[in-house]
Design a protein around this motif. Structure first.
Motif, PDB file in Angstrom:
ATOM      1  N   ALA A 243      44.612   1.022  19.218  1.00 56.42           N
ATOM      2  CA  ALA A 243      43.969  -0.167  18.655  1.00 56.42           C
ATOM      3  C   ALA A 243      44.155  -0.218  17.143  1.00 56.42           C
ATOM      4  CB  ALA A 243      42.482  -0.168  19.006  1.00 56.42           C
ATOM      5  N   ALA A 244      44.017   0.939  16.484  1.00 57.14           N
ATOM      6  CA  ALA A 244      44.192   0.976  15.031  1.00 57.14           C
ATOM      7  C   ALA A 244      45.626   0.664  14.651  1.00 57.14           C
ATOM      8  CB  ALA A 244      43.791   2.355  14.505  1.00 57.14           C
TER       9      ALA A 244
ATOM     10  N   ARG B 290      46.319  -3.081  14.860  1.00 60.35           N
ATOM     11  CA  ARG B 290      45.751  -3.863  13.761  1.00 60.35           C
ATOM     12  C   ARG B 290      46.701  -3.919  12.569  1.00 60.35           C
ATOM     13  NH1 ARG B 290      40.704  -1.596  15.493  1.00 60.35           N
ATOM     14  NH2 ARG B 290      40.965   0.170  14.067  1.00 60.35           N
TER      15      ARG B 290
ATOM     16  N   TRP C  97      50.248  -6.075  14.216  1.00 62.32           N
ATOM     17  CA  TRP C  97      50.180  -7.338  14.943  1.00 62.32           C
ATOM     18  C   TRP C  97      50.947  -8.465  14.267  1.00 62.32           C
ATOM     19  CZ3 TRP C  97      48.314 -12.018  13.297  1.00 62.32           C
ATOM     20  CH2 TRP C  97      47.550 -12.040  12.120  1.00 62.32           C
ATOM     21  N   LYS C  98      51.017  -8.446  12.933  1.00 57.30           N
ATOM     22  CA  LYS C  98      51.731  -9.524  12.237  1.00 57.30           C
ATOM     23  C   LYS C  98      53.224  -9.495  12.569  1.00 57.30           C
ATOM     24  CE  LYS C  98      48.541  -9.966   8.331  1.00 57.30           C
ATOM     25  NZ  LYS C  98      48.404  -9.889   6.850  1.00 57.30           N
TER      26      LYS C  98
END
Length: 571
Positions: A216-217, A220, A223-224
């Motif tokens: 998850a980290a 983050r 994602w872009k």
């Protein structure tokens, strides 16, 4: 040596030696086809495709479907088409330069397998897996056909994307320039072949299997970049829709898949899984066509479907168990899954149920998984490491030599259309397409009796709703032989199955007139108009029939030349 350490001079020298060996094996496996003529798809896509014969047509190339009219106007591969145009012009229209470029792309992709392998496997294991890839006989179709260069381009780009992604992530992370490079490679892959659209899935597989930290980290942060890839995919799909007239998935569906729901296609896919496995493990039997009745649609869950489901279950189980102990195995199996998704026909039906060339990209993941298993075997036998190494080396050498010999033999099958047709009907005797192609060759050799037998087999083997195509081809041969009565019989049978064929109605009326059947010609012209045929054209043909009736024109005195209208046109 740690992964983050710079390579030493000795390791760099070893890598270059390995690269030379890998490239040599790839070329040796393919070189027997250097004198091959254009055959199969290359005949339509290159030899008789005027659009690519001049580089000044580049605007038309990039705004037109991949297949020329009157063939099915689907697929959009402008990068591949531009490469074909460049090769045609530079190579003087001959096939030799196409062969050379294919061999170079193949060698580069095999080297790409080595580069990815060295990021996830011990170097010697990566070297062995790359040699097996370079010699693998299932790659022959992709390398022998110039049309297969789309497969080679996508696979090469896949390797480059994964190498850059993994390297940057293991060092100081992906920067904007890295994402721009990845997006540029991704766009190129999508413009080469539809399979390119799934390449971000390989990056996700690498992130999950090969890199560390809370997922998850990591997402983050990443994602872009993935959003940029997704946006590129959307824009490319819109471009495809504009070029293809609103149908981004293609207009031609394999005969075995026609009329099937998603559940029916999933069942049929289960019967294909054992063939995937066989071809990836060892393709002792290769063939051009896997169409009905060689492979048929599934309507119930039976023994064949159970066998395929069992293989998929085992693969998923192995991927889960190996996740931590042998991440390369999981990564390789996920690579296979991502690469096979577009050609599985489950989500979107395609024009082929199974084709050997579509296994080029999946075979890379398969060999990564095999390499991961070999590395795990070595790690589990520390005491007998030397013995294990020697055993694996022996197996690898035997497989590579056998692969080279099989690939060399298979390359010769693609020598020309005639030899390919003869071998294909031997390899897949229950395929209506191979029987039809065999009949075409026999007609060219003036073996008309044998040709008719082949065409009768093709008609008998044609799936429901497709025999009209074969009948049209047979009618064309009868037309060349001046057998107008037999031509008319085939045309009528074709129209009974598929009545909305305007050109075929025209041929039928012309045959009626040539036979002196003027009343039938007038009636057929009227029926053609009822089925949407050109009013002016068929009224004109009816007028000819009426005039011939009035003057009692003898049979054979009225001859019309039919000019066919393409089924579609590129922009």
């Amino acid at each position: 040596m740690k992964r983050s350490d710079p390579p030493t001079e000795r390791s760099t020298e070893r890598d270059w030696n390995a690269i030379a060996w890998i490239a040599m094996v790839a070329v040796v496996s393919s070189l027997a086809g250097i004198g091959n003529e254009f055959a199969q798809d290359d005949v339509h896509l290159i030899q008789y495709n005027d659009r690519i014969h001049d580089l000044w047509n580049w605007k038309e190339i990039v705004t037109s479907p991949f297949w020329p009219a009157p063939l099915s106007q689907d697929l959009y591969r402008p990068l591949t088409a531009l490469l074909h145009s460049l090769e045609f012009v530079v190579g003087g229209g001959g096939p030799t330069l196409f062969r050379v470029v294919s061999y170079l792309l193949y060698a580069a992709t095999a080297v790409g397998v080595f580069l990815v392998g060295t990021r996830i496997l011990p170097r010697r294991v990566a070297f062995g897996a790359s040699l097996v890839f370079a010699a693998h006989p299932v790659h022959t179709e992709a390398v022998a056909l110039a049309a297969g260069q789309s497969e080679l381009i996508v696979a090469l780009i896949a390797a480059l994307m994964v190498v850059r992604y993994v390297d940057r992530r293991r060092r100081d992370g992906l920067r904007t320039s890295d994402w721009i490079a990845l997006i540029a490679l991704y766009v190129a892959a999508c413009l080469a072949k539809e399979q390119g659209f799934v390449l971000p899935g390989l990056l996700v597989a690498a992130e999950v299997c090969l890199l560390t930290g809370p997922l998850a980290a990591r997402m983050r942060v990443l994602w872009k970049g993935y959003a940029g890839l997704a946006l590129s995919a959307v824009l490319l799909l819109l471009l495809r829709r504009w070029v293809l007239g609103g149908d981004v998935a293609g207009t031609f569906t394999a005969e075995a898949l026609q009329g099937l729901s998603i559940s029916g296609r999933a069942l049929t896919m289960l019967t294909v899984v054992p063939e995937w496995t066989r071809l990836l493990v060892w393709p002792a039997h290769l063939r051009l066509d896997y169409s009905p009745q060689e492979m048929v649609a599934s309507t119930t869950f039976g023994a064949r479907e159970l066998f395929g489901a069992l293989q998929l279950t085992i693969a998923m189980g192995v991927a889960l168990v190996a996740r931590r102990r042998a991440p390369a195995v999981t990564f390789g199996l996920l690579w296979c899954a991502v690469a096979l998704l577009p050609v599985s026909n489950v989500l979107i039906p395609t024009g082929v149920l199974l084709a050997e060339r579509t296994l080029f990209l999946p075979s890379m993941g398969f060999l990564f998984a095999i390499g991961g298993a070999a590395a795990m075997l070595i790690a589990a036998n520390d005491v007998a490491t030397s013995r294990v190494w020697h055993g694996l080396q022996t197996v690898c050498i035997v497989v590579v030599l056998a692969g080279v010999l099989r690939s060399v033999e298979r390359q010769r099958v693609w020598r020309n259309e005639a030899l390919l047709a003869v071998r294909s009907v031997q390899d897949a005797p229950d395929s209506f397409r191979t029987q039809r192609s065999y009949g075409d060759v026999l007609f060219e050799l003036h073996e008309n009796a044998l040709a008719l037998q082949a065409y009768r087999r093709a008609i008998a083997l044609s799936p429901h709703g497709t025999g009209w195509r074969v009948r049209n081809d047979l009618a064309a041969h009868y037309r060349e032989l001046e057998e107008r009565l037999l031509e008319a019989e085939q045309l009528r049978a074709s129209l009974a199955e598929q009545p909305n064929q305007h050109d075929v109605w025209g041929y039928l009326v012309a045959a009626d007139l040539a036979l002196g059947l003027y009343a039938e010609a007038a009636r057929d012209a009227d029926v053609a108009i009822q089925h949407g045929g050109s009013i002016s054209v068929f009224q004109g043909m009816r007028a000819v029939a009426d005039s011939a009736t009035r003057v009692s024109a003898p049979p054979g005195s009225v001859k019309l030349r039919i000019r066919t209208t393409p089924a579609g046109s590129g922009r």
